[in-house]
Design an enzyme around this catalytic site. Structure first.
Site, PDB file in Angstrom:
ATOM      1  N   LYS A   1       5.884 -29.145  32.455  1.00 24.79           N
ATOM      2  CA  LYS A   1       4.907 -28.573  33.390  1.00 24.79           C
ATOM      3  C   LYS A   1       5.097 -29.265  34.735  1.00 24.79           C
ATOM      4  O   LYS A   1       4.679 -30.402  34.931  1.00 24.79           O
ATOM      5  CB  LYS A   1       3.490 -28.829  32.860  1.00 24.79           C
ATOM      6  CG  LYS A   1       2.440 -27.810  33.265  1.00 24.79           C
ATOM      7  CD  LYS A   1       2.024 -27.751  34.709  1.00 24.79           C
ATOM      8  CE  LYS A   1       1.144 -28.845  35.247  1.00 24.79           C
ATOM      9  NZ  LYS A   1       0.995 -28.721  36.725  1.00 24.79           N
TER      10      LYS A   1
ATOM     11  N   GLY B   1       1.911 -39.410  37.106  1.00 24.56           N
ATOM     12  CA  GLY B   1       0.944 -38.914  38.078  1.00 24.56           C
ATOM     13  C   GLY B   1      -0.131 -39.946  38.325  1.00 24.56           C
ATOM     14  O   GLY B   1       0.108 -41.153  38.205  1.00 24.56           O
ATOM     15  N   SER B   2      -1.309 -39.481  38.639  1.00 24.27           N
ATOM     16  CA  SER B   2      -2.388 -40.398  39.014  1.00 24.27           C
ATOM     17  C   SER B   2      -2.991 -41.081  37.785  1.00 24.27           C
ATOM     18  O   SER B   2      -2.969 -40.533  36.682  1.00 24.27           O
ATOM     19  CB  SER B   2      -3.478 -39.628  39.758  1.00 24.27           C
ATOM     20  OG  SER B   2      -4.002 -38.611  38.935  1.00 24.27           O
TER      21      SER B   2
ATOM     22  N   GLU C   1      -6.093 -41.495  37.313  1.00 22.98           N
ATOM     23  CA  GLU C   1      -7.257 -40.685  36.949  1.00 22.98           C
ATOM     24  C   GLU C   1      -6.867 -39.599  35.926  1.00 22.98           C
ATOM     25  O   GLU C   1      -7.509 -39.458  34.879  1.00 22.98           O
ATOM     26  CB  GLU C   1      -7.783 -40.061  38.240  1.00 22.98           C
ATOM     27  CG  GLU C   1      -9.042 -39.275  38.112  1.00 22.98           C
ATOM     28  CD  GLU C   1      -9.305 -38.483  39.406  1.00 22.98           C
ATOM     29  OE1 GLU C   1      -8.726 -38.824  40.464  1.00 22.98           O
ATOM     30  OE2 GLU C   1     -10.082 -37.527  39.330  1.00 22.98           O
TER      31      GLU C   1
ATOM     32  N   GLU D   1       3.266 -42.960  33.269  1.00 26.82           N
ATOM     33  CA  GLU D   1       3.707 -43.644  34.500  1.00 26.82           C
ATOM     34  C   GLU D   1       2.670 -43.314  35.557  1.00 26.82           C
ATOM     35  O   GLU D   1       2.626 -42.184  36.037  1.00 26.82           O
ATOM     36  CB  GLU D   1       5.063 -43.110  34.966  1.00 26.82           C
ATOM     37  CG  GLU D   1       6.215 -43.387  34.052  1.00 26.82           C
ATOM     38  CD  GLU D   1       6.640 -44.830  34.033  1.00 26.82           C
ATOM     39  OE1 GLU D   1       6.072 -45.651  34.786  1.00 26.82           O
ATOM     40  OE2 GLU D   1       7.535 -45.137  33.237  1.00 26.82           O
TER      41      GLU D   1
ATOM     42  N   CYS E   1       5.061 -43.992  43.753  1.00 23.50           N
ATOM     43  CA  CYS E   1       4.150 -44.806  42.950  1.00 23.50           C
ATOM     44  C   CYS E   1       4.437 -46.288  43.147  1.00 23.50           C
ATOM     45  O   CYS E   1       3.541 -47.113  43.022  1.00 23.50           O
ATOM     46  CB  CYS E   1       4.245 -44.417  41.487  1.00 23.50           C
ATOM     47  SG  CYS E   1       5.922 -44.315  40.890  1.00 23.50           S
TER      48      CYS E   1
ATOM     49  N   GLU F   1      -4.791 -46.515  45.965  1.00 25.43           N
ATOM     50  CA  GLU F   1      -3.472 -45.924  46.216  1.00 25.43           C
ATOM     51  C   GLU F   1      -3.660 -44.794  47.225  1.00 25.43           C
ATOM     52  O   GLU F   1      -4.283 -43.772  46.911  1.00 25.43           O
ATOM     53  CB  GLU F   1      -2.897 -45.379  44.904  1.00 25.43           C
ATOM     54  CG  GLU F   1      -1.517 -44.770  45.085  1.00 25.43           C
ATOM     55  CD  GLU F   1      -0.909 -44.282  43.775  1.00 25.43           C
ATOM     56  OE1 GLU F   1      -1.592 -43.538  43.039  1.00 25.43           O
ATOM     57  OE2 GLU F   1       0.255 -44.634  43.506  1.00 25.43           O
TER      58      GLU F   1
HETATM   59  P1  NAP Z   1      -2.084 -35.600  39.423  1.00 23.23           P
HETATM   60  O1  NAP Z   1      -3.312 -34.806  39.604  1.00 23.23           O
HETATM   61  O2  NAP Z   1      -2.115 -36.790  38.578  1.00 23.23           O
HETATM   62  O3  NAP Z   1      -0.961 -34.590  38.919  1.00 23.23           O
HETATM   63  C1  NAP Z   1       0.190 -34.910  38.182  1.00 23.23           C
HETATM   64  C2  NAP Z   1       0.489 -33.777  37.210  1.00 23.23           C
HETATM   65  O4  NAP Z   1      -0.567 -33.650  36.251  1.00 23.23           O
HETATM   66  C3  NAP Z   1       0.581 -32.415  37.870  1.00 23.23           C
HETATM   67  O5  NAP Z   1       1.561 -31.652  37.214  1.00 23.23           O
HETATM   68  C4  NAP Z   1      -0.803 -31.878  37.647  1.00 23.23           C
HETATM   69  O6  NAP Z   1      -0.914 -30.487  37.762  1.00 23.23           O
HETATM   70  C5  NAP Z   1      -1.080 -32.335  36.246  1.00 23.23           C
HETATM   71  N1  NAP Z   1      -2.498 -32.349  35.901  1.00 23.23           N
HETATM   72  C6  NAP Z   1      -3.581 -32.296  36.714  1.00 23.23           C
HETATM   73  N2  NAP Z   1      -4.723 -32.362  35.991  1.00 23.23           N
HETATM   74  C7  NAP Z   1      -4.356 -32.451  34.700  1.00 23.23           C
HETATM   75  C8  NAP Z   1      -5.064 -32.581  33.469  1.00 23.23           C
HETATM   76  N3  NAP Z   1      -6.395 -32.611  33.423  1.00 23.23           N
HETATM   77  N4  NAP Z   1      -4.361 -32.669  32.330  1.00 23.23           N
HETATM   78  C9  NAP Z   1      -3.025 -32.667  32.340  1.00 23.23           C
HETATM   79  N5  NAP Z   1      -2.285 -32.549  33.460  1.00 23.23           N
HETATM   80  C10 NAP Z   1      -2.947 -32.445  34.632  1.00 23.23           C
HETATM   81  O7  NAP Z   1      -1.536 -36.015  40.809  1.00 23.23           O
HETATM   82  P2  NAP Z   1      -1.737 -35.172  42.140  1.00 23.23           P
HETATM   83  O8  NAP Z   1      -2.967 -34.344  42.145  1.00 23.23           O
HETATM   84  O9  NAP Z   1      -0.502 -34.448  42.344  1.00 23.23           O
HETATM   85  O10 NAP Z   1      -1.931 -36.355  43.151  1.00 23.23           O
HETATM   86  C11 NAP Z   1      -3.164 -37.059  43.195  1.00 23.23           C
HETATM   87  C12 NAP Z   1      -2.933 -38.518  43.395  1.00 23.23           C
HETATM   88  O11 NAP Z   1      -2.179 -39.030  42.300  1.00 23.23           O
HETATM   89  C13 NAP Z   1      -2.095 -38.890  44.588  1.00 23.23           C
HETATM   90  O12 NAP Z   1      -2.836 -38.993  45.745  1.00 23.23           O
HETATM   91  C14 NAP Z   1      -1.503 -40.184  44.178  1.00 23.23           C
HETATM   92  O13 NAP Z   1      -2.360 -41.235  44.443  1.00 23.23           O
HETATM   93  C15 NAP Z   1      -1.339 -40.056  42.711  1.00 23.23           C
HETATM   94  N6  NAP Z   1       0.021 -39.745  42.308  1.00 23.23           N
HETATM   95  C16 NAP Z   1       0.732 -40.729  41.726  1.00 23.23           C
HETATM   96  C17 NAP Z   1       2.030 -40.480  41.341  1.00 23.23           C
HETATM   97  C18 NAP Z   1       2.851 -41.525  40.709  1.00 23.23           C
HETATM   98  O14 NAP Z   1       4.041 -41.342  40.559  1.00 23.23           O
HETATM   99  N7  NAP Z   1       2.269 -42.617  40.304  1.00 23.23           N
HETATM  100  C19 NAP Z   1       2.604 -39.243  41.546  1.00 23.23           C
HETATM  101  C20 NAP Z   1       1.838 -38.243  42.115  1.00 23.23           C
HETATM  102  C21 NAP Z   1       0.549 -38.511  42.482  1.00 23.23           C
HETATM  103  P3  NAP Z   1      -1.282 -29.900  39.212  1.00 23.23           P
HETATM  104  O15 NAP Z   1      -0.106 -30.132  40.046  1.00 23.23           O
HETATM  105  O16 NAP Z   1      -1.515 -28.479  38.985  1.00 23.23           O
HETATM  106  O17 NAP Z   1      -2.513 -30.640  39.679  1.00 23.23           O
END
Ligand code: NAP
Ligand code: MG
Length: 505
Positions: free
Chosen positions: A204, A256-257, A259, A278, A312, A409
């Site tokens: 995904k 991802g995040s 959260e 991660e 990250c 972050e």
């Molecule tokens: P995210 O919400 O954590 O998204 C990462 C992935 O998870 C995306 O494919 C997302 O889909 C999916 N996702 C969202 N909600 C989910 C759920 N409830 N269950 C399972 N999968 C779910 O990250 P983001 O919204 O893209 O970014 C938000 C913040 O996360 C950033 O500002 C940053 O601080 C952090 N981030 C960290 C990393 C890292 O490598 N550590 C990478 C990206 C972001 P959608 O794309 O449709 O939301």
């Protein structure tokens, strides 16, 4: 405040015909070796963050599509040829994927630059080239996954003779959920070890950047991957939630995040599927007074600015020994003010736009909050230009450990700089974070480097460099930065399970 480089008309690279062709028409889901619209018939758009222009219409996968993909992956795992294929057949196929990524590097690089906003040069040289390397690295592992024979004592059966061994088997159906900051590369980090070990997968991609995963599906198809082994379902968070909660999924791997990582853990409870994570970071970058300025200044700049701060591992808390604090932070701010800002498709661009309006609002919100708390910008602090999601590279000083700009972050081109006293040490301040992903240390004293590396609670420590990644080195987080280690031999552990077999002879 130093002015950032002037905004000029960019000379963008012409879009390849093959990329134009790819972008035309609805981009579909890839399930069971076939291309399909979403069952709901819905699509969503993905945009170029440098201009806001729509790049493509993408099938909007949701729970029903995820379910179909999980069933296909299950069939491919239970009945299909993939897990029963000879390891060297899997090796050759994965190696071929690596070759095809290299052959089509320009295409993948452009698509990544358009969809994510990163520089096309970096996308091609780092994201695509490294993804190819990851496929080759794990292609090599496919033939080297071994169990062991164990010389058992069997104290409760003293008279018997036994032959005992372990088998390392694939986990099964794996759900892979990736973010938008390194769309192709994060997919490769998960796909390659999962497939080398004989698992089947559902990927995904992030809603902001679904395109390179769909081009990768074409590559898998062309390379002759059996149907159902790799399924790609673009969609939103609900599709990710459906995947992590699905009882037909044996393992979920997420980047991802923090959260959302916690939501994944909750969703995985139903069938206690295996989970690897991660997550985020707020990594310290420590500069001692004896550091070599020549390398430490550009190295520390790149530590937080690489990928527009959307990494990250970004070294966003700079701790500088007080004797050199003003001189060093001044030099980093000066270098930041010289960075060339522009669209990713301009080959001269060093700093592109943030990925979306949401991220732009989040990053500029943190800047406002930081200033209100009392932070001072040595350079940057504002939006750049009138269009697109550009933010000036920003160096903040006069910050305190409790400020949100120091704790959270931000995921944008923002660094906070704090002085430290060598007598009292820096480890406690550096470790004062819920995260523990990475750290940088700059010093010419090798003993000090080793001592400090040992004190830092982080999964990766880089000395006199930053982001010193290698495919063979494990990568992952301490504390709330994650569970498990990707890359290297550890990456395979995430996708294999051990069976003990004990035979009475
Ligand atoms: P995210 O919400 O954590 O998204 C990462 C992935 O998870 C995306 O494919 C997302 O889909 C999916 N996702 C969202 N909600 C989910 C759920 N409830 N269950 C399972 N999968 C779910 O990250 P983001 O919204 O893209 O970014 C938000 C913040 O996360 C950033 O500002 C940053 O601080 C952090 N981030 C960290 C990393 C890292 O490598 N550590 C990478 C990206 C972001 P959608 O794309 O449709 O939301
Ligand atoms: Mg999201």
């Amino acid at each position: 405040m130093t002015a950032v480089a002037d905004q000029a008309e960019p000379a963008t690279q012409p879009v390849l015909d093959s990329v134009r062709e790819f972008l035309g028409g609805e981009k579909k889901l890839f399930i069971d070796g076939k291309w399909a619209s979403a069952q709901s018939g819905r699509t969503f758009t993905t945009e170029d963050p440098a201009t806001g222009a729509v790049l493509a219409h993408v099938a909007h996968g949701a729970a029903a599509d995820v379910d179909q993909a999980v069933r296909a992956a299950r069939r491919a795992f239970d009945e299909g040829p993939w897990p029963h294929m000879k390891p060297n057949q899997r090796e050759r196929l994965l190696w071929r994927i690596g070759d095809m990524l290299n052959e089509r590097a320009e295409e993948f690089g452009q698509l990544e630059a358009l969809d994510n906003g990163k520089s096309v040069g970096i996308a091609t040289a780092v994201d695509v080239a490294w993804a190819a390397d990851v496929f080759r690295y794990y292609a090599g592992w496919a033939t080297k996954i071994e169990g062991s024979t164990i010389n058992v004592s069997m104290p409760f059966a003293p008279g018997g003779q036994f032959h005992a061994y372990t088998l390392r088997e694939p986990v099964g159906v794996c759900g892979l959920i990736v973010p938008w900051n390194f769309p192709l590369l994060m997919a490769a980090w998960k796909l390659a070890p999962a497939l080398a070990a004989g698992n089947t997968v559902i990927l995904k991609p992030a809603e902001q950047t679904p395109l390179s995963a769909l081009l990768l599906a074409e590559v898998f198809e062309e390379a002759g991957m059996p149907p159902g082994v790799v399924n790609i379902v673009p969609g939103f968070g609900d599709a990710g939630a459906a995947l992590s909660g699905h009882d037909g999924v044996d393992k979920v791997a997420f980047t991802g995040s923090t959260e959302v990582g916690k939501k994944i853990v909750d969703a995985a409870k139903g069938n206690l599927k295996k989970v690897s994570l991660e997550l985020g970071g707020k990594s310290p970058n420590i500069v001692f007074a004896d550091a070599d300025f020549e390398t430490a200044v550009p190295g520390s700049l790149n530590a937080w600015l690489f990928n527009h701060g959307q990494a990250c591992t970004a070294g966003t808390r700079m701790y500088v020994e007080d004797a050199i604090f003003d001189e060093f932070t001044g030099a980093v701010a000066e270098a930041a003010s010289q960075v060339k800002i522009g669209p990713g498709m301009d080959p001269a661009t060093q700093l592109g736009p943030l990925v979306s309006q949401e991220q732009f609002d989040k990053v500029t919100g943190y800047l406002r909050e930081g200033m209100a708390d009392g932070a001072r910008a040595l350079t940057g602090g504002n939006r750049w230009g009138e269009t697109g999601y550009f933010v000036e590279p920003t160096v903040l000083v006069d910050v305190r450990p409790e400020f949100s700009v120091v704790r959270d972050e931000i995921f944008g081109p923002v660094v906070t700089a704090m002085p430290f006293d060598a007598e009292r040490g820096v480890a406690a301040a550096a470790n004062d974070s819920m995260y523990g992903l990475a750290a940088g240390i700059w010093t010419r004293d090798i003993s000090k480097a080793h001592r400090t590396a040992k004190q830092i609670k982080a999964g990766s420590v880089w000395v006199n460099q930053y982001n010193g990644f290698d495919t063979a080195m494990p990568f992952g987080g301490y504390k709330q930065s994650g569970w498990g280690r990707e890359l290297g031999a550890s990456g395979l552990d995430l996708y294999t399970t051990t069976k003990s077999v004990n035979i009475a002879l």
